[in-house]
Design a protein around this motif. Structure first.
Motif, mmCIF file in Angstrom:
data_model
loop_
_atom_site.group_PDB
_atom_site.id
_atom_site.type_symbol
_atom_site.label_atom_id
_atom_site.label_comp_id
_atom_site.label_asym_id
_atom_site.label_seq_id
_atom_site.Cartn_x
_atom_site.Cartn_y
_atom_site.Cartn_z
ATOM 1 N N GLU A 17 74.198 -65.187 9.220
ATOM 2 C CA GLU A 17 72.991 -65.446 8.437
ATOM 3 C C GLU A 17 73.127 -64.861 7.037
ATOM 4 O OE1 GLU A 17 69.696 -65.442 12.089
ATOM 5 O OE2 GLU A 17 69.982 -63.666 10.839
ATOM 6 N N LEU A 18 73.632 -63.638 6.969
ATOM 7 C CA LEU A 18 73.830 -62.977 5.677
ATOM 8 C C LEU A 18 74.885 -63.710 4.853
ATOM 9 C CD1 LEU A 18 73.251 -60.612 3.773
ATOM 10 C CD2 LEU A 18 74.976 -59.286 5.005
ATOM 11 N N ALA A 19 75.957 -64.157 5.507
ATOM 12 C CA ALA A 19 77.019 -64.885 4.811
ATOM 13 C C ALA A 19 76.478 -66.167 4.189
ATOM 14 C CB ALA A 19 78.155 -65.205 5.779
ATOM 15 N N LEU A 210 74.877 -66.897 24.981
ATOM 16 C CA LEU A 210 76.149 -67.343 24.441
ATOM 17 C C LEU A 210 76.013 -68.665 23.693
ATOM 18 C CD1 LEU A 210 79.194 -66.879 24.192
ATOM 19 C CD2 LEU A 210 79.476 -68.090 26.372
ATOM 20 N N LEU A 211 75.274 -69.611 24.277
ATOM 21 C CA LEU A 211 75.092 -70.909 23.638
ATOM 22 C C LEU A 211 74.323 -70.775 22.329
ATOM 23 C CD1 LEU A 211 75.466 -73.952 23.721
ATOM 24 C CD2 LEU A 211 73.374 -74.124 25.098
ATOM 25 N N LEU A 212 73.270 -69.945 22.344
ATOM 26 C CA LEU A 212 72.479 -69.738 21.127
ATOM 27 C C LEU A 212 73.325 -69.090 20.042
ATOM 28 C CD1 LEU A 212 69.698 -70.021 19.855
ATOM 29 C CD2 LEU A 212 69.089 -67.786 20.785
ATOM 30 N N ASN A 216 74.138 -70.762 16.435
ATOM 31 C CA ASN A 216 73.823 -70.046 15.196
ATOM 32 C C ASN A 216 75.056 -69.906 14.305
ATOM 33 O OD1 ASN A 216 71.068 -69.611 15.543
ATOM 34 N ND2 ASN A 216 71.384 -67.782 16.769
ATOM 35 N N ILE A 217 76.189 -69.572 14.912
ATOM 36 C CA ILE A 217 77.417 -69.414 14.142
ATOM 37 C C ILE A 217 77.801 -70.735 13.467
ATOM 38 C CG2 ILE A 217 79.911 -69.037 14.316
ATOM 39 C CD1 ILE A 217 79.339 -66.912 16.427
ATOM 40 N N PHE A 223 76.148 -74.035 6.622
ATOM 41 C CA PHE A 223 75.444 -73.730 5.375
ATOM 42 C C PHE A 223 76.416 -73.132 4.357
ATOM 43 C CE2 PHE A 223 71.268 -72.926 7.876
ATOM 44 C CZ PHE A 223 70.974 -74.277 7.837
ATOM 45 N N SER A 224 77.160 -72.121 4.801
ATOM 46 C CA SER A 224 78.106 -71.443 3.902
ATOM 47 C C SER A 224 79.164 -72.406 3.388
ATOM 48 C CB SER A 224 78.781 -70.277 4.645
ATOM 49 O OG SER A 224 77.835 -69.328 5.072
#
Length: 235
Positions: A17-19, A210-212, A216-217, A223-224
């Motif tokens: 998220e920060l990245a 694990l799936l979540l 998210n990753i 996005f990045s």
């Protein structure tokens, strides 16, 4: 490896998220893109809320400080209120972001109407029920998924009709839209049907975590990538 990811899911989620927020800020600093600025605000809002939300873990300890005991016994002990504010602001910011991207007046009206309807429903519900500190908005994930999908579909429709389609791979908004659609369509079933599983079902809980984490990753990596790759292609 699976156990390592599950045990450190919060760290990995916050890192990506920060990245994404930092990548968006770099893109914004280089391009001064006014519309993208709104989405970068949304990313930083996510980082701030996810960071502040961990205070509930601190409240699981037993300290003798008066302020600590008072906070632990107050309505602020659960972080439900924080995520209610986040959900409200997130829909608004994403809606403003897409409203700024689109040129069609009809599409803009649909987006703004969706934001107003969601906002009114949220405000009226919490004013009538006084449940702001207790529970989230009923069917919030379902409503959010439907609204975001509408935003993304309208964006894709306008993209298909425009000449910009030939350069879609240079647009961070394209990668943002793909990632948002992916996240909501994948995560919504986990939250909607999660209540049908008991807490004793440890296998499902581990699978869900694990799936979540993977979702998210992939989402925040997209996005990045969208920000960095678009910046590179537009040099």
């Amino acid at each position: 490896m699976q156990d390592f990811l599950i045990n450190n899911d919060e760290f990995f989620t916050k890192f990506f998220e920060l990245a994404a927020a930092v990548s968006g800020s770099i893109y914004l600093n280089k391009t001064k893109h006014k519309t993208i600025r709104i989405f970068v605000y949304y990313l930083w809002l996510t980082v701030v809320v996810e960071t502040l939300g961990v205070y509930t873990q601190i409240l699981q300890n037993n300290y003798d400080y008066e302020w600590y005991i008072a906070l632990k016994n107050s309505v602020f002990c659960p972080n439900t209120w924080l995520y209610n504010i986040y959900s409200f602001l997130a829909i608004g910011l994403i809606g403003i972001f897409y409203s700024g991207l689109l040129s069609s007046k009809k599409f803009k009206i649909i987006i703004r109407g969706s934001i107003v309807a969601y906002s009114l429903f949220t405000i009226v519900f919490f004013l009538q029920t006084n449940a702001f500190f207790v529970m989230s908005l009923p069917y919030n994930m379902l409503l959010g998924t439907m609204i975001i999908c509408v935003f993304v579909v309208l964006y894709f429709l306008e993209l298909i009709r425009s000449e910009v389609l030939l350069k879609f791979y240079k647009l961070p908004s394209f990668y943002i839209s793909v990632a948002l659609l992916f996240w909501y369509l994948c995560v919504a079933p986990l939250f909607i049907f999660g209540s049908y599983y008991r807490a004793v079902n440890t296998d499902f809980i581990q699978f869900r975590v694990l799936l979540l984490l993977i979702i998210n990753i992939l989402t925040y990596s997209c996005f990045s990538f969208g920000f960095i790759y678009s910046l590179y292609k537009n040099k």
